[in-house]
Motif scaffolding. Structure first.
Motif, PDB file in Angstrom:
ATOM      1  N   UNK A 124      -0.527  -5.648 -15.451  1.00  0.00           N
ATOM      2  CA  UNK A 124       0.849  -5.816 -14.978  1.00  0.00           C
ATOM      3  C   UNK A 124       0.808  -6.451 -13.588  1.00  0.00           C
ATOM      4  N   UNK A 125       1.575  -7.485 -13.391  1.00  0.00           N
ATOM      5  CA  UNK A 125       1.603  -8.136 -12.090  1.00  0.00           C
ATOM      6  C   UNK A 125       2.631  -7.454 -11.193  1.00  0.00           C
ATOM      7  N   UNK A 126       2.395  -7.544  -9.889  1.00  0.00           N
ATOM      8  CA  UNK A 126       3.322  -6.941  -8.943  1.00  0.00           C
ATOM      9  C   UNK A 126       4.234  -7.992  -8.347  1.00  0.00           C
ATOM     10  N   UNK A 127       5.331  -7.517  -7.832  1.00  0.00           N
ATOM     11  CA  UNK A 127       6.236  -8.407  -7.115  1.00  0.00           C
ATOM     12  C   UNK A 127       5.602  -8.809  -5.799  1.00  0.00           C
ATOM     13  N   UNK A 128       6.112  -9.874  -5.230  1.00  0.00           N
ATOM     14  CA  UNK A 128       5.609 -10.381  -3.951  1.00  0.00           C
ATOM     15  C   UNK A 128       6.793 -10.464  -3.000  1.00  0.00           C
ATOM     16  N   UNK A 129       6.728  -9.713  -1.919  1.00  0.00           N
ATOM     17  CA  UNK A 129       7.784  -9.663  -0.909  1.00  0.00           C
ATOM     18  C   UNK A 129       7.336 -10.467   0.294  1.00  0.00           C
ATOM     19  N   UNK A 130       8.215 -11.302   0.793  1.00  0.00           N
ATOM     20  CA  UNK A 130       7.927 -12.114   1.970  1.00  0.00           C
ATOM     21  C   UNK A 130       8.977 -11.814   3.034  1.00  0.00           C
ATOM     22  N   UNK A 131       8.503 -11.553   4.256  1.00  0.00           N
ATOM     23  CA  UNK A 131       9.392 -11.381   5.398  1.00  0.00           C
ATOM     24  C   UNK A 131       9.035 -12.489   6.388  1.00  0.00           C
ATOM     25  N   UNK A 132       9.987 -13.363   6.635  1.00  0.00           N
ATOM     26  CA  UNK A 132       9.773 -14.479   7.555  1.00  0.00           C
ATOM     27  C   UNK A 132      10.690 -14.308   8.757  1.00  0.00           C
ATOM     28  N   UNK A 133      10.143 -14.528   9.930  1.00  0.00           N
ATOM     29  CA  UNK A 133      10.934 -14.506  11.152  1.00  0.00           C
ATOM     30  C   UNK A 133      10.917 -15.907  11.732  1.00  0.00           C
ATOM     31  N   UNK A 134      12.078 -16.507  11.804  1.00  0.00           N
ATOM     32  CA  UNK A 134      12.235 -17.846  12.367  1.00  0.00           C
ATOM     33  C   UNK A 134      12.891 -17.703  13.735  1.00  0.00           C
ATOM     34  N   UNK A 135      12.251 -18.215  14.755  1.00  0.00           N
ATOM     35  CA  UNK A 135      12.831 -18.236  16.092  1.00  0.00           C
ATOM     36  C   UNK A 135      13.163 -19.683  16.421  1.00  0.00           C
ATOM     37  N   UNK A 136      14.451 -19.963  16.465  1.00  0.00           N
ATOM     38  CA  UNK A 136      14.911 -21.325  16.731  1.00  0.00           C
ATOM     39  C   UNK A 136      14.861 -21.612  18.225  1.00  0.00           C
TER      40      UNK A 136
END
Length: 101
Positions: A1-13
């Motif tokens: 069974x494959x797992x989900x992939x969570x991505x947290x990105x922080x963009x500083x403009x």
């Protein structure tokens, strides 16, 4: 069974480009939500530091996230328009069965 992939990105403009980044991110989000492996794509703008954005993405697996990074809309909106407007960008990925989409 494959797992989900969570991505947290922080963009500083860059301070003078924050409003333009705020205009572009929803377009990128809308296109990303249409990807077959995308389960969720949410954007939040920091209330105290309005040039900082947090993006939380959930994919069916790491391969789906890789496909997102190789998509035409990520190239044209993300790489060509948004990223040049940033001071910094931090992207962290997480895998697990407990990730909820």
């Amino acid at each position: 069974m494959s797992s989900n992939y969570l991505v947290v990105a922080t963009y500083t403009a860059k301070p003078d480009t924050a409003d333009r980044v705020a205009e572009l991110l929803p377009t990128l989000a809308a296109a990303s939500r249409q990807e077959p492996g995308n389960l969720s794509y949410e954007i939040a703008r920091d209330l105290e530091r309005p040039h900082v954005f947090t993006i939380v993405e959930v994919y069916e697996g790491r391969d789906a996230f890789t496909a997102h990074r190789e998509s035409a809309h990520f190239a044209s909106i993300g790489k060509m328009q948004i990223i040049p407007l940033l001071e910094s960008r931090v992207v962290v990925g997480y895998e697990g069965d407990g990730v909820i989409g």
